[in-house]
Design a protein around this motif. Structure first.
Motif, PDB file in Angstrom:
ATOM      1  N   UNK A 148       0.833  -1.207   0.000  1.00 15.29           N
ATOM      2  CA  UNK A 148       0.000   0.000   0.000  1.00 15.29           C
ATOM      3  C   UNK A 148       0.866   1.254   0.000  1.00 15.29           C
ATOM      4  N   UNK A 149       1.874   1.296   0.832  1.00 11.55           N
ATOM      5  CA  UNK A 149       2.759   2.468   0.909  1.00 11.55           C
ATOM      6  C   UNK A 149       3.494   2.672  -0.407  1.00 11.55           C
ATOM      7  N   UNK A 150       3.958   1.581  -1.031  1.00 14.47           N
ATOM      8  CA  UNK A 150       4.644   1.681  -2.323  1.00 14.47           C
ATOM      9  C   UNK A 150       3.720   2.272  -3.378  1.00 14.47           C
ATOM     10  N   UNK A 151       2.467   1.836  -3.412  1.00  8.68           N
ATOM     11  CA  UNK A 151       1.499   2.378  -4.368  1.00  8.68           C
ATOM     12  C   UNK A 151       1.259   3.860  -4.154  1.00  8.68           C
ATOM     13  N   UNK A 152       1.140   4.268  -2.905  1.00  9.79           N
ATOM     14  CA  UNK A 152       0.929   5.682  -2.596  1.00  9.79           C
ATOM     15  C   UNK A 152       2.126   6.516  -3.024  1.00  9.79           C
ATOM     16  N   UNK A 153       3.323   6.037  -2.732  1.00 11.57           N
ATOM     17  CA  UNK A 153       4.545   6.771  -3.101  1.00 11.57           C
ATOM     18  C   UNK A 153       4.661   6.893  -4.619  1.00 11.57           C
ATOM     19  N   UNK A 154       4.359   5.823  -5.357  1.00 13.13           N
ATOM     20  CA  UNK A 154       4.420   5.874  -6.825  1.00 13.13           C
ATOM     21  C   UNK A 154       3.413   6.874  -7.380  1.00 13.13           C
ATOM     22  N   UNK A 155       2.210   6.878  -6.832  1.00 12.67           N
ATOM     23  CA  UNK A 155       1.175   7.801  -7.297  1.00 12.67           C
ATOM     24  C   UNK A 155       1.580   9.247  -7.043  1.00 12.67           C
ATOM     25  N   UNK A 156       2.087   9.528  -5.860  1.00 10.49           N
ATOM     26  CA  UNK A 156       2.536  10.890  -5.535  1.00 10.49           C
ATOM     27  C   UNK A 156       3.706  11.285  -6.424  1.00 10.49           C
ATOM     28  N   UNK A 157       4.644  10.367  -6.643  1.00 14.76           N
ATOM     29  CA  UNK A 157       5.798  10.649  -7.502  1.00 14.76           C
ATOM     30  C   UNK A 157       5.388  10.967  -8.925  1.00 14.76           C
ATOM     31  N   UNK A 158       4.440  10.206  -9.470  1.00 17.61           N
ATOM     32  CA  UNK A 158       3.964  10.456 -10.839  1.00 17.61           C
ATOM     33  C   UNK A 158       3.266  11.807 -10.915  1.00 17.61           C
ATOM     34  N   UNK A 159       2.473  12.138  -9.904  1.00 17.74           N
ATOM     35  CA  UNK A 159       1.785  13.430  -9.884  1.00 17.74           C
ATOM     36  C   UNK A 159       2.753  14.596  -9.826  1.00 17.74           C
ATOM     37  N   UNK A 160       3.778  14.479  -8.982  1.00 18.27           N
ATOM     38  CA  UNK A 160       4.785  15.540  -8.891  1.00 18.27           C
ATOM     39  C   UNK A 160       5.577  15.666 -10.187  1.00 18.27           C
ATOM     40  N   UNK A 161       5.899  14.530 -10.796  1.00 15.27           N
ATOM     41  CA  UNK A 161       6.638  14.540 -12.059  1.00 15.27           C
ATOM     42  C   UNK A 161       5.815  15.205 -13.163  1.00 15.27           C
ATOM     43  N   UNK A 162       4.531  14.875 -13.250  1.00 11.75           N
ATOM     44  CA  UNK A 162       3.652  15.501 -14.247  1.00 11.75           C
ATOM     45  C   UNK A 162       3.511  16.995 -13.989  1.00 11.75           C
ATOM     46  N   UNK A 163       3.405  17.365 -12.732  1.00 11.36           N
ATOM     47  CA  UNK A 163       3.257  18.793 -12.392  1.00 11.36           C
ATOM     48  C   UNK A 163       4.493  19.585 -12.810  1.00 11.36           C
ATOM     49  N   UNK A 164       5.669  18.979 -12.673  1.00 13.70           N
ATOM     50  CA  UNK A 164       6.921  19.669 -12.999  1.00 13.70           C
ATOM     51  C   UNK A 164       7.222  19.666 -14.499  1.00 13.70           C
ATOM     52  N   UNK A 165       6.606  18.770 -15.252  1.00 13.30           N
ATOM     53  CA  UNK A 165       6.879  18.642 -16.687  1.00 13.30           C
ATOM     54  C   UNK A 165       6.330  19.842 -17.453  1.00 13.30           C
ATOM     55  N   UNK A 166       6.943  20.092 -18.586  1.00 10.14           N
ATOM     56  CA  UNK A 166       6.461  21.163 -19.467  1.00 10.14           C
ATOM     57  C   UNK A 166       5.282  20.648 -20.279  1.00 10.14           C
ATOM     58  N   UNK A 167       4.368  21.546 -20.620  1.00 15.20           N
ATOM     59  CA  UNK A 167       3.263  21.181 -21.497  1.00 15.20           C
ATOM     60  C   UNK A 167       3.811  21.057 -22.911  1.00 15.20           C
TER      61      UNK A 167
END
Length: 121
Positions: free
Chosen positions: A27-46
């Motif tokens: 469960x913790x691994x899934x949460x960390x992956x989801x947060x990481x993907x969200x932060x990565x998408x937020x930082x990416x350029x459009x």
């Protein structure tokens, strides 16, 4: 007899905590992956790229017993030079985009934003 019961109780406790620990790790691994993907998408350029729609697919999850099913929708876009990118899209976008469509896809990281179809005369 008393020590046998105590040994079985300790074995049960040990197995319970091992199983509980493994579930917690998943469960913790899934949460960390989801947060990481969200932060990565937020930082990416459009990004806006000309493309052609080359494939569509769905993935159905759940639906057994008393659980409801959910469907994920994906579209594969091909760019000049043959590079491809598959993006998860909303069901409404999935229904409006057809294989063979040409246009411009807008995305940010792995997050689909929109597809603007180019109508050829």
């Amino acid at each position: 007899m008393g020590s046998s019961f105590f040994m079985e109780f300790q074995s049960f406790n040990m197995i319970f905590f091992i199983v509980f620990g493994l579930i917690a790790i998943v469960i913790i691994t899934g949460i960390v992956k989801t947060i990481g993907a969200g932060l990565s998408n937020h930082a990416a350029e459009q990004v806006q790229r000309s493309c052609k729609v080359v494939d569509k697919r769905t993935r159905v999850r759940g639906g057994s017993g008393d659980f409801s099913a959910s469907t994920d929708y994906y579209i594969t876009f091909e760019f000049e030079g043959g590079e491809r990118k598959e993006l998860k899209v909303k069901s409404t976008d999935f229904g409006m985009i057809v294989i063979g469509d040409r246009g411009e896809v807008h995305y940010k990281g792995t997050r689909f934003l929109e597809f603007v179809r180019v109508v050829e005369a």
